[in-house]
Structures are given as C-alpha cells and as structure tokens.
Design an enzyme around this catalytic site. Structure first.
Site, short mmCIF file in Angstrom:
data_model
loop_
_atom_site.label_atom_id
_atom_site.label_comp_id
_atom_site.label_asym_id
_atom_site.label_seq_id
_atom_site.Cartn_x
_atom_site.Cartn_y
_atom_site.Cartn_z
N HIS A 82 15.94 35.28 0.41
CA HIS A 82 17.32 35.73 0.18
C HIS A 82 18.05 35.78 1.53
CE1 HIS A 82 20.59 37.81 -1.84
NE2 HIS A 82 20.68 38.58 -0.77
N SER A 132 16.59 22.74 1.50
CA SER A 132 16.16 22.74 2.90
C SER A 132 15.00 23.70 3.14
CB SER A 132 17.34 23.06 3.83
OG SER A 132 17.75 24.39 3.72
C1 GRF Z 1 19.20 29.69 1.02
O1 GRF Z 1 20.15 30.30 1.85
C2 GRF Z 1 18.36 30.73 0.34
O2 GRF Z 1 18.15 31.87 1.11
C3 GRF Z 1 19.18 31.08 -0.87
O3 GRF Z 1 19.75 29.87 -1.28
C4 GRF Z 1 19.86 28.99 -0.16
C5 GRF Z 1 19.15 27.74 -0.53
O4 GRF Z 1 19.25 26.74 0.44
N1 GRF Z 1 18.37 31.75 -1.88
P1 GRF Z 1 18.27 25.49 0.39
O5 GRF Z 1 18.41 24.88 -1.01
O6 GRF Z 1 16.88 25.96 0.64
O7 GRF Z 1 18.77 24.55 1.44
#
Ligand code: GRF
Length: 211
Positions: free
Chosen positions: A105, A13
C-alpha cells in the site's frame, strides 16, 4: 521451494520487481482482473504463466471472489501477493488465505488508507510519507503491518514526484518482505508481526533534517 501467486490490475511494476529479485521461490502465476493490464505482458516476457478473471463477469463481489479463490488455489500457493490489485476483496477470498495473503500500500499505514494517498499526504502537509507491506484482513488496509519504508516529503513535491519517490521504495520493500516470508522469517503473533533474524536499521528519518 515455496510457490507464489501475484495478483495485479495494471502497470505491474511491483510485480516486475518481484520477478527481477531472484527470490528463492517459484512465481507460479500472475493473475489479473483486467485483461489489458500492462503487467501481464511483462509477466509473459519473463516466462511466467498468466491468467485473467474478469470481475465484470460476476454479479456480486462474493461470486468474483469465489472464482478468484478457486483459480488461485489451483496453483497451491504458499503466498499470495497483491501487487497493485485494485479490487476490494471480501471475506470469501480473504478468510481462506489468512496468514498467506499480503498487500503493498502506498502510504505509511494506518495513515491514508484507500486511494489517492500521495495527493492526500500533500494536502495534509505531512513531512514523511512512504509505503507499507501488510497481511490482508477483511478490513481494508488494516491488516498486521510487516514492514514500512519512509521517504521525506519535499516542499516542491507534486503528486507525481512524490509517487515516484515512494514507488522506488515499494520496489525495494516488497521483494525484501517476500524474501523474508519464503525464508520463514515473518511470523504473525496476534495482531503484530515479527521478522525473525532480520537486521534492523539503527538510523532514523527526520524530515526536514535537524541541523
Ligand atoms: C502501487 O503504488 C501499489 O502500492 C498500489 O498500487 C500501485 C501499483 O503499481 N497498491 P504497480 O502496478 O505495481 O506498478
């Protein structure tokens, strides 16, 4: 025009937020260590080339990182974005990418490094939580912080509700930082980051709010 490679492992996402942001940059490849990552389908639907380097095919982290680096470098990127890339990278990958490798993060670093950040934030009873975009260094979740977005933690929050509130901010923060980066507004000065002409907010978040 600057060239960006995005690394993902799953849902994608944050990657999608970058693809939708109409950045003044070329997203030249989305690369995953997981062939079934949902985000790869989203990237293809946007017409972005995808590649897979499966970490399970390598005997060591270093061997995987060397292969990943070769594939990333083949695209000559100005910026590499870890957008939900769930592998710990060794200096084999990180050192050659110094200053052009960033990560998102889901916590206000340096609090809650590592995984399960939302659960741990609830367990600790913090009133403010959020997300961070930072340069990547060999030390996990410790690189120079570029920008952070904060959200309140509310009394009835579950892990899922809090995660969703933070994710909404991730989708704003990451494209903003990438835009600043490609516009040369992000400068690494020693251990700290300057964000050029970026306008700074003059309000603050207090949770719960004062009367
Ligand atoms: C997000 O919460 C990001 O901060 C963390 O992993 C998650 C990934 O979500 N590192 P997406 O794949 O971008 O939906």
């Amino acid at each position: 025009m600057k060239r960006i490679v995005i690394l993902i492992s799953g849902r994608g996402s944050n990657m999608e937020a970058l693809l939708q942001a109409q950045l003044p940059a070329a997203i030249v490849c989305v690369l995953s260590n997981v062939a079934s990552a949902k985000g790869l389908e989203i990237a293809r639907a946007h017409g972005v080339p995808t590649e897979v380097v499966d970490h399970r095919e390598f005997a060591t982290r270093e061997a995987f990182d060397a292969a990943l680096l070769a594939r990333v470098n083949a695209h000559a990127p100005d910026l590499v974005v870890l957008a939900g890339f769930m592998r710990i990278l060794t200096p084999t990958f990180v050192a050659p990418c110094k200053g052009r490798l960033i990560n998102i993060h889901p916590s206000l670093l340096p609090a809650f490094q590592g995984v399960n950040t939302h659960r741990r934030a609830l367990d600790e009873g913090v009133k403010i939580h959020g997300c961070t975009v930072h340069f990547v260094t060999p030390e996990l979740d410790r690189g120079p912080i570029i920008a952070q977005a904060a959200v309140p933690v509310l009394e009835d929050d579950t892990e899922a509700i809090l995660a969703a509130r933070v994710l909404e901010q991730e989708h704003r923060l990451l494209p903003a930082v990438v835009r600043w980066y490609v516009e040369d507004q992000v400068q690494l000065v020693g251990p700290r980051v300057r964000t050029g002409h970026v306008r700074h907010a003059d309000h603050f978040l207090c949770s719960p709010p004062p009367p």
